[in-house]
Scaffold this motif. Structure first.
Motif, PDB file in Angstrom:
ATOM      1  N   PRO A 214      14.229  14.931 -43.664  1.00  0.00           N
ATOM      2  CA  PRO A 214      14.946  14.350 -42.525  1.00  0.00           C
ATOM      3  C   PRO A 214      15.734  15.448 -41.800  1.00  0.00           C
ATOM      4  CG  PRO A 214      15.281  13.048 -44.505  1.00  0.00           C
ATOM      5  CD  PRO A 214      14.641  14.323 -44.946  1.00  0.00           C
ATOM      6  N   PRO A 215      15.926  15.345 -40.491  1.00  0.00           N
ATOM      7  CA  PRO A 215      16.657  16.372 -39.736  1.00  0.00           C
ATOM      8  C   PRO A 215      18.001  16.776 -40.336  1.00  0.00           C
ATOM      9  CG  PRO A 215      15.605  14.868 -38.218  1.00  0.00           C
ATOM     10  CD  PRO A 215      15.384  14.300 -39.586  1.00  0.00           C
ATOM     11  N   PRO A 216      18.824  15.824 -40.821  1.00  0.00           N
ATOM     12  CA  PRO A 216      20.128  16.214 -41.382  1.00  0.00           C
ATOM     13  C   PRO A 216      20.036  17.053 -42.656  1.00  0.00           C
ATOM     14  CG  PRO A 216      20.130  13.883 -40.766  1.00  0.00           C
ATOM     15  CD  PRO A 216      18.696  14.351 -40.737  1.00  0.00           C
ATOM     16  N   SER A 217      18.849  17.149 -43.237  1.00  0.00           N
ATOM     17  CA  SER A 217      18.691  17.896 -44.494  1.00  0.00           C
ATOM     18  C   SER A 217      18.116  19.292 -44.292  1.00  0.00           C
ATOM     19  CB  SER A 217      17.780  17.112 -45.453  1.00  0.00           C
ATOM     20  OG  SER A 217      18.310  15.838 -45.743  1.00  0.00           O
ATOM     21  N   LEU A 218      17.865  19.668 -43.041  1.00  0.00           N
ATOM     22  CA  LEU A 218      17.213  20.954 -42.772  1.00  0.00           C
ATOM     23  C   LEU A 218      18.060  22.144 -43.230  1.00  0.00           C
ATOM     24  CD1 LEU A 218      15.568  20.346 -39.277  1.00  0.00           C
ATOM     25  CD2 LEU A 218      14.390  21.021 -41.382  1.00  0.00           C
ATOM     26  N   VAL A 240       9.996  23.861 -36.475  1.00  0.00           N
ATOM     27  CA  VAL A 240      10.579  22.529 -36.339  1.00  0.00           C
ATOM     28  C   VAL A 240      10.186  21.863 -35.020  1.00  0.00           C
ATOM     29  CG1 VAL A 240      12.521  23.025 -37.854  1.00  0.00           C
ATOM     30  CG2 VAL A 240      12.745  23.456 -35.393  1.00  0.00           C
ATOM     31  N   ARG A 241       9.778  22.663 -34.038  1.00  0.00           N
ATOM     32  CA  ARG A 241       9.309  22.098 -32.770  1.00  0.00           C
ATOM     33  C   ARG A 241       8.032  21.279 -32.947  1.00  0.00           C
ATOM     34  NH1 ARG A 241      11.063  23.779 -27.751  1.00  0.00           N
ATOM     35  NH2 ARG A 241      12.680  25.404 -27.731  1.00  0.00           N
ATOM     36  N   LEU A 242       7.343  21.459 -34.059  1.00  0.00           N
ATOM     37  CA  LEU A 242       6.107  20.710 -34.312  1.00  0.00           C
ATOM     38  C   LEU A 242       6.402  19.254 -34.663  1.00  0.00           C
ATOM     39  CD1 LEU A 242       4.076  23.244 -36.511  1.00  0.00           C
ATOM     40  CD2 LEU A 242       4.242  23.119 -34.026  1.00  0.00           C
ATOM     41  N   SER A 248      13.769  13.688 -29.801  1.00  0.00           N
ATOM     42  CA  SER A 248      14.805  12.681 -30.021  1.00  0.00           C
ATOM     43  C   SER A 248      15.913  13.163 -30.951  1.00  0.00           C
ATOM     44  CB  SER A 248      14.174  11.397 -30.587  1.00  0.00           C
ATOM     45  OG  SER A 248      13.567  11.666 -31.848  1.00  0.00           O
ATOM     46  N   GLN A 249      15.589  14.143 -31.812  1.00  0.00           N
ATOM     47  CA  GLN A 249      16.563  14.640 -32.792  1.00  0.00           C
ATOM     48  C   GLN A 249      16.954  16.096 -32.523  1.00  0.00           C
ATOM     49  OE1 GLN A 249      17.914  12.830 -35.403  1.00  0.00           O
ATOM     50  NE2 GLN A 249      16.872  11.036 -34.565  1.00  0.00           N
ATOM     51  N   ILE A 253      18.763  18.759 -35.073  1.00  0.00           N
ATOM     52  CA  ILE A 253      17.950  19.860 -35.599  1.00  0.00           C
ATOM     53  C   ILE A 253      18.553  21.202 -35.215  1.00  0.00           C
ATOM     54  CG2 ILE A 253      15.704  20.997 -35.423  1.00  0.00           C
ATOM     55  CD1 ILE A 253      14.444  18.206 -35.142  1.00  0.00           C
ATOM     56  N   THR A 254      18.988  21.323 -33.969  1.00  0.00           N
ATOM     57  CA  THR A 254      19.596  22.579 -33.507  1.00  0.00           C
ATOM     58  C   THR A 254      20.868  22.876 -34.291  1.00  0.00           C
ATOM     59  OG1 THR A 254      18.721  22.249 -31.274  1.00  0.00           O
ATOM     60  CG2 THR A 254      20.554  23.792 -31.520  1.00  0.00           C
TER      61      THR A 254
END
Length: 261
Positions: A214-218, A240-242, A248-249, A253-254
């Motif tokens: 999930p994005p918050p776990s990157l 991550v752009r893939l 939307s996230q 992600i950034t």
């Protein structure tokens, strides 16, 4: 002298780099036989000629030069054969296998695709082809020829697969399929028993893991994974752009990427 027409015949059988058919492996056996002949000639020169003319430098040079020239020429032909074999194999994988992979492969609409546990059809084909080439290679090559061929093959295969994946879009479910595919490629490359190749495919697998969490776990993943922590911001961003949820996230992600630097 019989070897010259044989090599001329072999030259006509070299695979077309852009062939639509998967390259055969018989050329590896040709290389083995050529190397065997070269070794016999070198032994003959050292054991039968050099001892008889060692006290006459001029005569020694005159006797040894034709044999040395012949061996040198054969070694050059071996390199040409191996180069053509490598180029035709990689071209076939890229243009006849990977290019036919559907963009929806890693954006499946049906989650039941996860149940079969198999790699995608195209990656299975790549693994089978690489394994066939590897088996023929280790059976017929040795020493520097073997290590160099496998190193170049492995590195270029990695580059090709990486560039192929970076052109795709990957959903959460598709990321699991992709992880399965990369694991199959990783296990295939493990056969090469070269740390240089192993490290590249370990790096690829680590990058693909960023598409699963999930994005918050990157940030946690990148910090804990040595391969990921060594990547630049640009490379991490390219991966991550893939994600199909990247737009939307994007802010999350950034933020996660920035937290790792």
């Amino acid at each position: 002298l019989y070897f010259v027409p044989v090599m001329e015949r072999v030259w006509t059988l070299l695979p077309d780099v852009e062939s639509k058919v998967a390259p055969d492996t018989f050329l590896f056996e040709v290389v083995r036989r050529v190397n065997a002949v070269a070794t016999i000639i070198e032994l003959f020169n050292q054991q039968s000629i050099v001892p008889r003319v060692r006290h006459d430098p001029n005569n020694a040079h005159r006797c040894s030069k034709p044999l040395n020239d012949f061996v040198f020429t054969m070694q050059g032909k071996v390199q040409t054969i191996l180069t053509r074999q490598l180029e035709s194999t990689l071209h076939y994988i890229e243009h006849r296998v990977l290019s036919r992979q559907k963009k929806a492969t890693y954006k499946p609409k049906d989650e039941n695709v996860l149940l079969d546990g198999n790699s995608s059809r195209e990656i299975t084909t790549v693994v089978d082809l690489v394994t066939e080439q590897y088996d023929a290679c280790v059976t017929n090559l040795d020493g520097k020829n073997l290590d160099t061929y496998l190193h170049v093959f492995g590195v270029r295969l990695y580059d090709m697969v990486r560039q192929h994946i970076l052109k795709l879009s990957v959903s959460v479910t598709g990321a699991i399929v992709l992880t399965r595919d990369v694991r199959a490629l990783q296990e295939c490359a493990e056969q090469f028993q070269l740390s240089s190749v192993r490290n590249l495919f370990d790096r690829l697998r680590a990058a693909v893991n960023m598409l699963v969490v999930p994005p918050p776990s990157l940030a946690a993943l990148i910090t804990q994974d040595k391969k990921l922590s060594q990547m630049s911001t640009e490379e991490l961003t390219a991966w991550v752009r893939l994600r199909t949820d990247y737009s939307s996230q994007k802010s999350v992600i950034t933020e996660q990427l920035l937290a790792t630097f």
